[in-house]
Design an enzyme around this catalytic site. Structure first.
Site, mmCIF file in Angstrom:
data_model
loop_
_atom_site.group_PDB
_atom_site.id
_atom_site.type_symbol
_atom_site.label_atom_id
_atom_site.label_comp_id
_atom_site.label_asym_id
_atom_site.label_seq_id
_atom_site.Cartn_x
_atom_site.Cartn_y
_atom_site.Cartn_z
ATOM 1 N N ASP A 1 -9.142 -4.492 -5.405
ATOM 2 C CA ASP A 1 -8.574 -3.906 -4.190
ATOM 3 C C ASP A 1 -9.359 -2.646 -3.834
ATOM 4 O O ASP A 1 -9.501 -1.746 -4.656
ATOM 5 C CB ASP A 1 -7.101 -3.561 -4.443
ATOM 6 N N SER B 1 0.832 -1.199 0.000
ATOM 7 C CA SER B 1 0.000 0.000 0.000
ATOM 8 C C SER B 1 0.870 1.254 0.000
ATOM 9 O O SER B 1 1.669 1.430 -0.915
ATOM 10 C CB SER B 1 -0.948 -0.039 1.198
ATOM 11 N N HIS C 1 -7.206 -6.258 -0.060
ATOM 12 C CA HIS C 1 -6.140 -5.276 -0.202
ATOM 13 C C HIS C 1 -4.784 -5.963 -0.134
ATOM 14 O O HIS C 1 -4.454 -6.590 0.866
ATOM 15 C CB HIS C 1 -6.271 -4.236 0.900
#
Length: 531
Positions: A472, A240, A500
Site C-alpha cells: 500500500d 485510510s 491502497h
C-alpha cells in the site's frame, strides 16, 4: 491519511500537499502482528493512550442525543438525506452548533435487518456522502446492502457539513503549481509564502470552526449519529484516514463499538514527522512495483526489460527536472502548463491503484516523448478534485485543517526540512524531496494543534477487523500491524498485493472474510492472509 477519486472508485490516502505518509513492506509468515507488537512495545510506555469517555451522556449533550433525523429525498434515486446538530465545542456545548449532513440508503432485504452501517472513505476531507451515493450504496456486496441501512455522514468541516474553504479556483491553481522542491532561497521563500496564504485563507474563512475539526470531535459526532439512527452499537467500514476515525471512536466508546472494519490502517501513535517519512517510503515501494511492471510493457517510457527500478526512478526524476526548467504544454483552457509539481502529483495519483498504471504509462509517454502534458494534468486534477470549470472541492482544505489540528507540525522551519532531506531522500529517491517540503505546510497553520500521538487500545470493544495491504503506497502495511497490536480486540487481515486498501478491490478472500464478519459477526482469525 487522505482520499482520492481515481478511475473506478474512491480511494483513500495521504494528500501530499496537506500531509504526507509512507509504506513499508513487512510481510512475514506466522503471526502477522508479532513484529508490530515487538516494535511498538518499546514505545508503549512513552506514548499516551486514548482514554474512553464516561458511559453516561452528560446532561448538556442530551438534546443532541435525542435528535431524530427528518429524512427527505435528496435527488439521488434510492437515497435519503437529513441533517443533525452537534456542539461546535464539546467542552462548551453552549458555544453553538454545527450542522452535520447525512445520507442513507435503506436495507433492501431479504433477511433480518442488522441496523445501520456507516462508511467513510478517508481523507481527511473526502465526502462520505459522495462515496456512499457513488459507490458504497450501490457497489457494496448485495447481501450487505440487503441487511444494513447504508449510511454516511460528512465529518465536520467536510463537503456538506459546513465545509472549510481556503482559496478560490484561480488561487488554488497558483498554489498547486508552486514549486515544492525549491532550488534556492527565492523558491524557498515562494513556497513558504504559498503555505502562509493557504493557511491565512483557511483562518479567515472559518476562524471558530478551524479549532474544532479534530478527529476526536468527528468521532464524537458519530456517536450522536449512532444514537439518532436508533442503533445500540456503531457498525462501520472506514478506509485510510477513516480507520483513524473508526479506531478513535472505539477508543472513546468501546462499549458502543459494534462491527468495525478498518481498511488501510493508520498508526495513531506516530508523530507527524514519522508519518510523513514512513509514507514517503510507501510511495517508493509502490513506484518500484509500478516500475517493475512498466519496463515489461512495450509502451513504457521509463526503460525496457533491462532497466532496473532504480534506473527507471532516475529517468522519472530527470523528467521532473526538465519540467521544472521548462513546463510541458497541456492545451488546458485556463492556460496551465505541466509543471514539476503537477507532474509529480499526477504520478502519485496513479500509485493508489494498480488499475491506473496503464493510464500512467500513456500519460508519461505523451509528456516525455510527445511534449503533451494533458494526461498527467488530468491525473493531477483528479487528485486535487478540480472540476472542468476550474473549481476545487474542499478536500484539500479540510485535509489540512484536520491534520494540522490532530498533530503538532512535522517541522518548525525550512531549516529543519533541509536537515531532514537526507532521511526523506533515502526513504524515496523519487519522491523524498517533495514529500519533505510538503510536510512544512502545518508550520504556518493559524490554529495550534490540539491532538498528540497516542495509542488506541479500546479495551472492552467487540472484535475489530484491521486490514493491511503489503504494498500500500499511502498507508504502509506496518501501520496496520501497529494498530492491530494496539487495539485489544483486533484481528489483523492481510492482503498481499498492490494498491491502497483491500476491500472491494478484487480479492475474493478479503471480501469473503469481511462480508462474513459484517453479516454474521464472526471475525477472521488473527493473522489471516489473502492474495
Amino acid at each position: 491519511m487522505y482520499t482520492r477519486r481515481i478511475l473506478r472508485r474512491t480511494r483513500t490516502g495521504a494528500t501530499l500537499l496537506a500531509a504526507v505518509a509512507l509504506l513499508v513492506s513487512g510481510c512475514s509468515s506466522g503471526n502477522a502482528t508479532s513484529s508490530a507488537s515487538s516494535a511498538s512495545s518499546a514505545a508503549k510506555e512513552e506514548t499516551a493512550v486514548l482514554a474512553p469517555l464516561p458511559r453516561s451522556t452528560p446532561e448538556a449533550l442530551t438534546p443532541y442525543y435525542e435528535q431524530k433525523p427528518a429524512w427527505r429525498d435528496c435527488g439521488v434515486p434510492g437515497f435519503q438525506c437529513a441533517t443533525l446538530k452537534a456542539p461546535l465545542d464539546y467542552a462548551d456545548p453552549s458555544a453553538g452548533d454545527i450542522r452535520l449532513a447525512l445520507s442513507r440508503k435503506k436495507a433492501e432485504g431479504p433477511g433480518e435487518r442488522l441496523g445501520s452501517l456507516l462508511v467513510n472513505p478517508g481523507g481527511p476531507g473526502a465526502s462520505a456522502i459522495d462515496y456512499l451515493q457513488s459507490y458504497a450504496g450501490i457497489g457494496y456486496p448485495k447481501e450487505v446492502r440487503a441487511r444494513y441501512d447504508m449510511v454516511a455522514v460528512d465529518p465536520r468541516g467536510v463537503a456538506r457539513s459546513e465545509p472549510v474553504e481556503c482559496l478560490d479556483g484561480p488561487e488554488m491553481d497558483a498554489y498547486t503549481q508552486t514549486d515544492f522542491t525549491p532550488d534556492d532561497e527565492k523558491e524557498e521563500g515562494a513556497l513558504v509564502a504559498a503555505y502562509r496564504k493557504f493557511a491565512e485563507g483557511c483562518g479567515a474563512d472559518a476562524p471558530k470552526l478551524l479549532r474544532h475539526v479534530s478527529t476526536v470531535e468527528a468521532a464524537r459526532d458519530m456517536d450522536i449519529v449512532r444514537a439518532a439512527l436508533g442503533d445500540e452499537k456503531l457498525n462501520y467500514v472506514g478506509a485510510s484516514y477513516g480507520t483513524l476515525l473508526g479506531a478513535t471512536y472505539a477508543g472513546l466508546f468501546p462499549d458502543r463499538t459494534g462491527r468495525l472494519v478498518l481498511d488501510g490502517a493508520l498508526d495513531p501513535s506516530l508523530s507527524a514527522r514519522q508519518l510523513n517519512i514512513e509514507q514517503t517510503a510507501g510511495f517508493e515501494t509502490a513506484f518500484t512495483a509500478f516500475a517493475q511492471d512498466c519496463v515489461r510493457q512495450s509502451d513504457c517510457p521509463l526503460g525496457d526489460r533491462n532497466t532496473s527500478p532504480g534506473e527507471a526512478g532516475r529517468n522519472l526524476k530527470e523528467f521532473f527536472a526538465k519540467t521544472d526548467a521548462q513546463p510541458v504544454p497541456t492545451g488546458d483552457a485556463d492556460g496551465r502548463e505541466l509543471t514539476e509539481s503537477l507532474a509529480t502529483i499526477g504520478v502519485i495519483a496513479a500509485m493508489y491503484d494498480e488499475g491506473a498504471w496503464p493510464l500512467l504509462r500513456k500519460a508519461l509517454t505523451a509528456a516525455m516523448k510527445e511534449n503533451d502534458g494533458s494526461g498527467l494534468l488530468a491525473l493531477s486534477d483528479s487528485y486535487y478534485e478540480r472540476d472542468a470549470d476550474g473549481e476545487y472541492a474542499n478536500l484539500m482544505f479540510a485535509n489540512a485543517a484536520v491534520n494540522c489540528l490532530d498533530l503538532p507540525p512535522a517541522f518548525d522551519s525550512p531549516d529543519q526540512v533541509g536537515d531532514a532531506l537526507p532521511d526523506f531522500e533515502k526513504a524515496s529517491p523519487v519522491f523524498g524531496e517533495g514529500f519533505a517540503w510538503s510536510a512544512l505546510n502545518c508550520t504556518y497553520w493559524p490554529v495550534a494543534a490540539t491532538g498528540e500521538p497516542q495509542r488506541i487500545e479500546a479495551e472492552g470493544a467487540a472484535p475489530i477487523v484491521v486490514v493491511g495491504t503489503t504494498r500500500d503506497p499511502a498507508t504502509p502495511y506496518r501501520w496496520a500491524q501497529a494498530l492491530a497490536g494496539q487495539l485489544a480486540s483486533a484481528r489483523l487481515l492481510t492482503y498481499e498485493g498492490d494498491g491502497h486498501t483491500a476491500y472491494g478491490r478484487g480479492s475474493r478472500c478479503i471480501d469473503s472474510a469481511i462480508n462474513t464478519y459484517l453479516l454474521d459477526g464472526t471475525p477472521p482469525p488473527d493473522g489471516k492472509r489473502c492474495s
